[in-house]
Design a protein around this motif. Structure first.
Motif, short mmCIF file in Angstrom:
data_model
loop_
_atom_site.label_atom_id
_atom_site.label_comp_id
_atom_site.label_asym_id
_atom_site.label_seq_id
_atom_site.Cartn_x
_atom_site.Cartn_y
_atom_site.Cartn_z
N THR A 3 72.39 75.55 73.89
CA THR A 3 73.06 74.91 73.31
C THR A 3 73.43 75.10 71.92
O THR A 3 74.60 75.86 71.75
N GLY A 4 72.28 75.35 70.92
CA GLY A 4 72.54 75.64 70.04
C GLY A 4 73.10 76.92 69.22
O GLY A 4 73.47 77.61 68.30
N LEU A 5 72.63 77.98 70.22
CA LEU A 5 73.36 79.48 70.47
C LEU A 5 75.33 79.31 70.47
O LEU A 5 75.09 80.44 70.79
N GLY A 6 75.56 78.08 71.57
CA GLY A 6 77.36 78.68 71.66
C GLY A 6 77.60 78.50 72.95
O GLY A 6 77.84 78.32 73.21
N HIS A 7 76.32 77.92 73.32
CA HIS A 7 76.25 78.93 75.43
C HIS A 7 76.35 77.45 75.73
O HIS A 7 76.43 76.08 75.32
N ARG A 8 76.78 77.53 76.52
CA ARG A 8 77.49 75.61 77.46
C ARG A 8 76.23 76.36 79.21
O ARG A 8 75.83 76.96 79.12
N VAL A 9 75.15 75.31 79.13
CA VAL A 9 74.77 74.73 79.87
C VAL A 9 74.74 74.08 81.17
O VAL A 9 75.03 72.65 80.48
N GLY A 10 74.56 74.35 82.23
CA GLY A 10 75.04 73.52 83.50
C GLY A 10 72.65 73.15 84.26
O GLY A 10 72.65 74.21 83.70
N ILE A 11 72.73 72.10 84.33
CA ILE A 11 71.40 71.87 84.83
C ILE A 11 71.43 71.70 86.00
O ILE A 11 72.25 70.58 86.82
N VAL A 12 70.68 71.83 87.59
CA VAL A 12 70.10 71.51 88.57
C VAL A 12 69.06 71.12 88.76
O VAL A 12 67.54 71.87 89.01
N THR A 13 68.47 69.91 89.51
CA THR A 13 67.34 69.77 89.91
C THR A 13 67.75 68.92 91.48
O THR A 13 68.30 69.37 92.40
N ASN A 14 66.37 68.96 91.65
CA ASN A 14 65.93 68.87 92.98
C ASN A 14 64.52 67.91 93.70
O ASN A 14 63.64 67.67 92.93
N ASP A 15 64.95 67.77 94.63
CA ASP A 15 63.65 66.41 95.29
C ASP A 15 64.67 66.30 96.48
O ASP A 15 64.93 66.49 97.63
N ALA B 81 64.07 63.34 97.95
CA ALA B 81 64.73 62.15 98.16
C ALA B 81 65.92 62.07 97.16
O ALA B 81 65.91 63.20 96.41
N GLN B 82 66.31 61.11 97.30
CA GLN B 82 67.10 60.46 96.06
C GLN B 82 67.01 59.89 94.69
O GLN B 82 64.95 59.24 94.72
N ASP B 83 67.77 59.69 93.79
CA ASP B 83 66.91 58.45 92.30
C ASP B 83 65.66 59.20 91.76
O ASP B 83 64.39 59.36 92.54
N LEU B 84 66.13 60.96 91.44
CA LEU B 84 64.99 61.08 90.41
C LEU B 84 65.54 60.93 88.93
O LEU B 84 65.78 61.01 88.66
N VAL B 85 63.87 60.92 88.82
CA VAL B 85 63.60 60.39 87.32
C VAL B 85 64.24 61.93 86.82
O VAL B 85 64.82 61.63 85.48
N ASP B 86 64.20 63.21 87.10
CA ASP B 86 63.60 63.93 85.73
C ASP B 86 65.84 64.22 85.86
O ASP B 86 66.44 64.36 84.95
N THR B 87 66.42 63.47 86.32
CA THR B 87 68.54 63.92 86.70
C THR B 87 68.18 62.68 85.65
O THR B 87 69.15 62.74 84.57
N ASN B 88 67.77 61.32 86.07
CA ASN B 88 68.49 59.92 84.88
C ASN B 88 67.76 61.04 83.68
O ASN B 88 67.99 60.63 82.53
N ASN B 89 66.63 61.12 83.39
CA ASN B 89 65.97 62.24 82.09
C ASN B 89 67.19 62.95 80.92
O ASN B 89 67.37 62.76 80.48
N LEU B 90 67.25 64.40 82.12
CA LEU B 90 68.02 64.83 81.70
C LEU B 90 69.65 64.79 81.24
O LEU B 90 70.06 65.11 80.23
N ARG B 91 70.02 63.65 81.49
CA ARG B 91 71.70 63.48 81.93
C ARG B 91 71.43 61.90 80.48
O ARG B 91 72.22 62.02 79.81
N SER B 92 70.40 62.19 80.08
CA SER B 92 70.49 60.37 79.58
C SER B 92 70.24 61.72 77.92
O SER B 92 70.08 60.57 77.28
N GLN B 93 69.71 62.71 77.99
CA GLN B 93 69.93 63.62 77.01
C GLN B 93 71.13 64.48 76.55
O GLN B 93 71.00 65.42 75.49
N GLY B 94 71.49 63.97 77.33
CA GLY B 94 73.24 64.19 77.04
C GLY B 94 73.53 65.86 77.50
O GLY B 94 74.94 66.52 77.45
N PHE B 95 72.85 66.10 78.84
CA PHE B 95 72.60 67.03 79.37
C PHE B 95 73.88 67.31 80.68
O PHE B 95 73.86 66.43 81.25
N SER B 96 74.71 68.61 81.48
CA SER B 96 75.27 68.27 82.57
C SER B 96 74.42 68.20 83.75
O SER B 96 73.64 69.55 83.67
#
Length: 369
Positions: free
Chosen positions: A29-41, A43-58
């Motif tokens: 992002t600092g280099l000017g790129h648009r970044v998307g993230i896909v997490t995997n688990d 089951a539902q309700d993944l800490v990692d998804t909430n963590n990354l979204r809370s840091q402002g990532f898509s």
């Protein structure tokens, strides 16, 4: 989606994939790129998804099974990111108990979607707390030989092995680890790194930016052993809310929850692969607590430094124990801590399970040229 860079980052439960992905996302992002993230688990309700979204990532999530078994869902979630954000780079984090990803994800991506994606080299993060014991062939490595089989197979298919958490290793252990990996996986590049401090991170970026004949290490793998190794782990995803008329210290609460839970698991010799808690307040703040093995201490990995009257909690636990016993232990600790702190507790969703046998959507028996 033409020319989108696809970066799949593997590694065992607790290896530090989410911390590494967040650092990669900030870098790109600092280099000017648009970044998307896909997490995997599983089951539902993944800490990692909430963590990354809370840091402002898509972030999009593929729940219910590994990427290999949900390949079409992976492509669908990437398509959703493309429709919403038009990312230049996709970062993907597979389930930490999954292997054979070159044959079931990397090769299909290259073969079926080669005109849409440029697939980066496949890097696998090494987790020292369990990995050193497994490579030493210690009798008490924390997991059975079948679970250790998955750990070793993850390393075997890597284009590069990232020795993460070097800030936690002594010089002697780091030297031993380098020698063991060089001996068991000759010719595979080793990258010493700390995703937490950033030490060695530039080497990982340099690897992922390379083009060429990567993702070629198709495994000879016994799916019976693989399935049995995964099924030894109890899996729990649980949500809850805790509130009080008086504001409380969110970080202190997370530690008050994770420490007695870790003690209960240790008392019954239930090895923790990864235990994660994220607390989310209603103003966008969050804190994360982790336990990555039964021999290491609990850590407040992302402090919130906030005092709040209410918190939404997500608990993810992957432990070598019956999942129903694991769920009972988590519920008991939540009830006891809430009573002791005079908090009102409401349990939300709870999913406890053992992972099922992997059934890949695609599996390539050999790498395409």
């Amino acid at each position: 989606m033409a020319n989108v860079r696809f970066v799949l980052l593997g590694g065992f439960l607790g290896a530090g994939k989410t911390t590494t992905l967040a650092r990669l996302a900030r870098h790109y992002t600092g280099l000017g790129h648009r970044v998307g993230i896909v997490t995997n688990d599983q089951a539902q309700d993944l800490v990692d998804t909430n963590n990354l979204r809370s840091q402002g990532f898509s972030v999009q999530e593929v729940p219910g099974a590994c990427f290999c078994c949900k390949f079409d869902d992976l492509i669908g979630q990437i398509g959703q990111l493309q429709a919403d954000q038009r990312p230049d780079i996709i970062l993907a984090e597979p389930v930490g108990s999954c292997t054979d990803l070159v044959a079931t994800v990397v090769q299909p991506m290259r073969d079926l979607y080669g005109s849409d994606f440029r697939v980066a080299p496949y890097a696998v993060l090494f987790k020292p707390s369990h990995g050193l014991k497994i490579l030493r062939n210690e009798a008490k490595a924390g997991f059975s030989p079948k679970a250790a089989y998955i750990f070793r197979k993850q390393l075997e298919e890597a284009d590069a092995i990232v020795m993460n958490r070097i800030d936690e290793l002594s010089p002697a252990d780091l030297d031993e680890l380098t020698q063991l990996l060089t001996s068991e996986y000759p010719g595979v590049p080793l990258i010493p790194m700390s995703a937490k401090t950033g030490q060695g991170f530039e080497q990982l970026v340099a690897l992922l930016d390379q083009e060429g004949a990567f993702g070629q290490r198709v495994l000879d793998i016994d799916y019976d052993v693989y399935a049995e190794g995964e099924a030894e782990l109890g899996w729990l995803n649980l949500t809850a809310s805790l509130s009080s008329e008086q504001a409380f210290d969110l970080d202190a609460l997370l530690m008050k929850l994770i420490q007695p839970l870790a003690a209960r698991l240790a008392a019954v010799e239930a090895e923790a692969a990864h235990l994660k808690l994220i607390g989310l307040d209603r103003e966008g703040g969050f804190g994360v607590a982790n336990l990555v093995s039964s021999q290491t201490g609990c850590e407040l990995s992302l402090p919130s430094q906030k005092t709040v009257p209410h918190v939404d909690l997500v608990v993810n636990a992957r432990v070598a124990i019956d999942p129903s016993i694991l769920e009972s232990a988590v519920r008991e600790v939540l009830a006891e801590v809430s009573a002791g702190e005079r908090l009102t507790l409401a349990i939300g969703n709870a999913q406890s399970l053992r992972p099922g046998r992997p059934v890949p959507t695609h599996r390539y028996s050999q790498a395409k040229a």
